[in-house]
Design a protein around this motif. Sequence first.
Motif, PDB file in Angstrom:
ATOM      1  N   SER A  34      65.910 -71.372 -31.684  1.00  0.00           N
ATOM      2  CA  SER A  34      64.986 -70.252 -31.597  1.00  0.00           C
ATOM      3  C   SER A  34      65.738 -68.943 -31.326  1.00  0.00           C
ATOM      4  O   SER A  34      65.440 -67.910 -31.934  1.00  0.00           O
ATOM      5  CB  SER A  34      63.973 -70.552 -30.499  1.00  0.00           C
ATOM      6  N   SER A  38      56.431 -58.494 -35.942  1.00  0.00           N
ATOM      7  CA  SER A  38      55.621 -59.660 -35.538  1.00  0.00           C
ATOM      8  C   SER A  38      56.491 -60.898 -35.411  1.00  0.00           C
ATOM      9  O   SER A  38      56.328 -61.691 -34.478  1.00  0.00           O
ATOM     10  CB  SER A  38      54.520 -59.948 -36.553  1.00  0.00           C
ATOM     11  N   ILE A  76      58.439 -60.758 -32.126  1.00  0.00           N
ATOM     12  CA  ILE A  76      57.578 -61.038 -30.965  1.00  0.00           C
ATOM     13  C   ILE A  76      57.336 -62.542 -30.881  1.00  0.00           C
ATOM     14  O   ILE A  76      57.471 -63.170 -29.829  1.00  0.00           O
ATOM     15  CB  ILE A  76      56.224 -60.309 -31.115  1.00  0.00           C
ATOM     16  N   TYR A  77      57.003 -63.124 -32.034  1.00  0.00           N
ATOM     17  CA  TYR A  77      56.738 -64.563 -32.076  1.00  0.00           C
ATOM     18  C   TYR A  77      57.961 -65.356 -31.602  1.00  0.00           C
ATOM     19  O   TYR A  77      57.857 -66.242 -30.770  1.00  0.00           O
ATOM     20  CB  TYR A  77      56.358 -64.957 -33.507  1.00  0.00           C
ATOM     21  N   LEU A  91      60.474 -64.369 -29.774  1.00  0.00           N
ATOM     22  CA  LEU A  91      60.780 -64.152 -28.362  1.00  0.00           C
ATOM     23  C   LEU A  91      59.880 -65.024 -27.493  1.00  0.00           C
ATOM     24  O   LEU A  91      60.352 -65.682 -26.562  1.00  0.00           O
ATOM     25  CB  LEU A  91      60.609 -62.677 -27.995  1.00  0.00           C
ATOM     26  N   LEU A  92      58.585 -65.054 -27.820  1.00  0.00           N
ATOM     27  CA  LEU A  92      57.667 -65.891 -27.058  1.00  0.00           C
ATOM     28  C   LEU A  92      58.065 -67.357 -27.177  1.00  0.00           C
ATOM     29  O   LEU A  92      58.127 -68.092 -26.188  1.00  0.00           O
ATOM     30  CB  LEU A  92      56.226 -65.704 -27.564  1.00  0.00           C
ATOM     31  N   MET A  93      58.371 -67.768 -28.407  1.00  0.00           N
ATOM     32  CA  MET A  93      58.728 -69.171 -28.616  1.00  0.00           C
ATOM     33  C   MET A  93      60.000 -69.509 -27.839  1.00  0.00           C
ATOM     34  O   MET A  93      60.087 -70.572 -27.211  1.00  0.00           O
ATOM     35  CB  MET A  93      58.914 -69.465 -30.103  1.00  0.00           C
ATOM     36  N   SER A  94      60.986 -68.599 -27.852  1.00  0.00           N
ATOM     37  CA  SER A  94      62.220 -68.870 -27.109  1.00  0.00           C
ATOM     38  C   SER A  94      61.925 -68.990 -25.632  1.00  0.00           C
ATOM     39  O   SER A  94      62.478 -69.856 -24.945  1.00  0.00           O
ATOM     40  CB  SER A  94      63.239 -67.748 -27.336  1.00  0.00           C
ATOM     41  N   GLY A  95      61.047 -68.126 -25.113  1.00  0.00           N
ATOM     42  CA  GLY A  95      60.683 -68.182 -23.698  1.00  0.00           C
ATOM     43  C   GLY A  95      60.051 -69.521 -23.359  1.00  0.00           C
ATOM     44  O   GLY A  95      60.441 -70.184 -22.386  1.00  0.00           O
ATOM     45  N   LEU A  96      59.111 -69.942 -24.182  1.00  0.00           N
ATOM     46  CA  LEU A  96      58.437 -71.223 -23.941  1.00  0.00           C
ATOM     47  C   LEU A  96      59.431 -72.377 -24.019  1.00  0.00           C
ATOM     48  O   LEU A  96      59.416 -73.283 -23.180  1.00  0.00           O
ATOM     49  CB  LEU A  96      57.346 -71.449 -24.992  1.00  0.00           C
ATOM     50  N   TYR A 156      62.596 -72.249 -23.510  1.00  0.00           N
ATOM     51  CA  TYR A 156      63.510 -72.224 -22.376  1.00  0.00           C
ATOM     52  C   TYR A 156      62.830 -72.820 -21.140  1.00  0.00           C
ATOM     53  O   TYR A 156      63.431 -73.628 -20.429  1.00  0.00           O
ATOM     54  CB  TYR A 156      63.974 -70.794 -22.082  1.00  0.00           C
TER      55      TYR A 156
END
Lengths: 440, 283
Positions: free
Chosen positions: A251, B258, B261-262, B264-269, B271
Amino acid sequence: MSGHPSTYEPKTAFTRWLDSRLPIVRLGYDSFVDYPTPRNLNYWWTFGAILSLCLGVQIATGVVLAMHYTANAGLAFNSVEHIMRDVQYGWLIRYIHANGASMFFIAVYIHMFRGLYYGSYKAPREILWILGCVIYLLMMATAFMGYVLPWGQMSFHGAVVITNLFGALPIVGQAITTWLWGGFAVDNPTLNRFFSLHYLLPFMIAGVVILHIWALHVAGQNNPTGVEPKSKADTVPFTPYATIKDGFAVSVFLILFAIFVFYMPNALGHADNYIPADPLVTPAHIVPEWYFLPFYAILRAVPDKLMGVLAMFGAIACLFALPWLDTSKVRSMRYRPTAKLYFLIFVVACCILGLCGAKLPDDPVIPGLKTFTLIDSDLNSFVWLSRIAALYYFGFFLVILPILGLVEKTLPVPDSIAKPALSHPAHAPAEATASPETKG
Amino acid sequence: MLRKFSIIAAVAGLLVATAAPALAAGHPEEPKKVDWSFNGPFGKFDQAQLQRGYKVYREVCSACHAASLLSFRNLGDKNGPFYDAKYPNSNNNPYVKAIAAEYQVSSIDEETGDTVQRPATSADRFPSPFPNEYAARASNGGALPPDLSVLAKAREGGPDYIYSLLTGYHEAPAGLTIDPTKHYNPYFPGDLSSAWSGDPKHVPHGGVIGMPPPLADDRVTYDDGTKATLDQEAKDVSAFLMWAAEPKMIERKEMGFSVLIYLLLMSGLLYASYRTVWRNESH
Ligand code: HEM
């Protein structure tokens, strides 16, 4: 393919039926779920997953591009522009494919330096390493032929330069180039065969990747300590432990990929490739794609054409011979402080070669400074810088690694993966509190 | 170790970055940097500027240059010069139709088989000024005016380069002998050392170009009242050419936002999941 006793138990009637006929679910389970993975793998080990993704992306986007692309010298350039302008999301697919090739090479170079640093090529992983080198060779061939397809100025003249290299071979050289070209110059037949091969090779890569993973699962993964797992305490099951870490790394890699595709899609390319190919007009500088620059620099470092070609291929041959060039018994350079230093210089030498490949050989490295002419060029020139770096490149493989293994002082190697802190004083206090990312 | 590798990566990045300028041919002057409306991750084409740029293209440049990859309908595409939300299918855009109808294109009469002229439609490509390369060269002192469709991507510096070239013409420095049909331009790549009789250490930057200075103050009259200075015309036509070369640029940047943003959110989740999965495992 999993190389360890299977623990898969089919749960439903259908999977039991399937398992006694084609144990494909078992194969997948043993290889990617239950497979024991060293528990200390760091982020440098996530590039295998990233590379698999890259291959998948190139094939998926490539197949769609091929639906709209026309492999004909008179039509190819405009068909790529047709993809960019008229095909729904064609610009997206093409930019993913073009930048995907660069991302693929970024990942493969990191993957290879990782293997070099942690001694992943040493017994029993020689075949695994060599299969990796085969993939790398196929990737270079694929990317080179792909770059020819848009039939821009760099496509055409790059193809001329590279195919002409074979002409340097004695006696058979001319015959080989004519055979490669399918005529007496780079022309429509060349474009057609390059397209055919560009479509074929990625599937050959996929085949070798399967062998690569097979060999990996027979020998088991190496790890940052270079010590083989001894007990269950040393490993964790591939799923969920490795899958989730790989998923996170993929990711993050995709973020970098997206920045290139959406915000600087042409930064890694060359403006001249938006000029339709013209055999009569040679671009002022013919430069290959960035991932070939180190080899291009080695080629030009040697004054004689044939010797240059041999040096360039020799640079790759060194990689194949590496398992037998390194004489050290200690696998990971973590415990080889001297080797670590030479390795870091090696990485810098490779980057310098890349830099030299992009420059004009006779241009000065330090602007405005004139020293004295040695052989064919001023000492303060990129050709001399590339000679020094190339010498180090070969010296690293052919002199440093063979000798160093016999004479160097190494640090004590831990007894097992699970307890590196106890036997590794250099790391002990810091390691215990260090966060997982900074380890390795 | 990771830190050490990051340093190496940074050094490698720097080396590659410094390698870039060497890719430019010859030693022309660096293009002037223009603050384009479409610069940056949120940049957009300025529609009024694209319309003015089209006018300059049509009334000046198209006398010599083709832009054969463009169709009239493209002018009405989203983010294009004459886009109108009322006409999502740009073929129906009346403004585009009217522009097309001003041109005559040759076609085959299906009854007689003769070549005839008919007014262009929005589906037609921009007509080229010359029937072939020889005619183009013959009218331009041997120089070939390149097709402008993707030119903004085919030159290092893109629209900055085109703007600098168009505004960069000036008297050849004393000591430079040039062919009277050619023109000195410091931004045009070339090698002037053989034409230079001055100090060989100070050969002027740039080269000689076969295109006479195409723009001057009031070369066109803008419909929106903008003062048509040389500088304004050059900026407008360069922006237009950037649009012509990369018509999907705005769509691309918008989608990129977009996607990022997607991701970044996915990487956060991912992680967070990674930390959760590994929380009881030493490693
Ligand atoms: C190992 C995987 C692959 C690599 C490294 C690769 C690399 C490349 C490169 C560097 C280009 C030139 C991009 C440009 O500047 O326009 C290209 C173009 C192209 N590739 Fe691939 N490719 C791969 C797989 C494939 C596959 C599997 C297909 C088809 C099934 C394919 C079809 C095409 C087509 C049609 C083009 C021309 C369109 C274009 O230039 O954008 N590629 N490829």
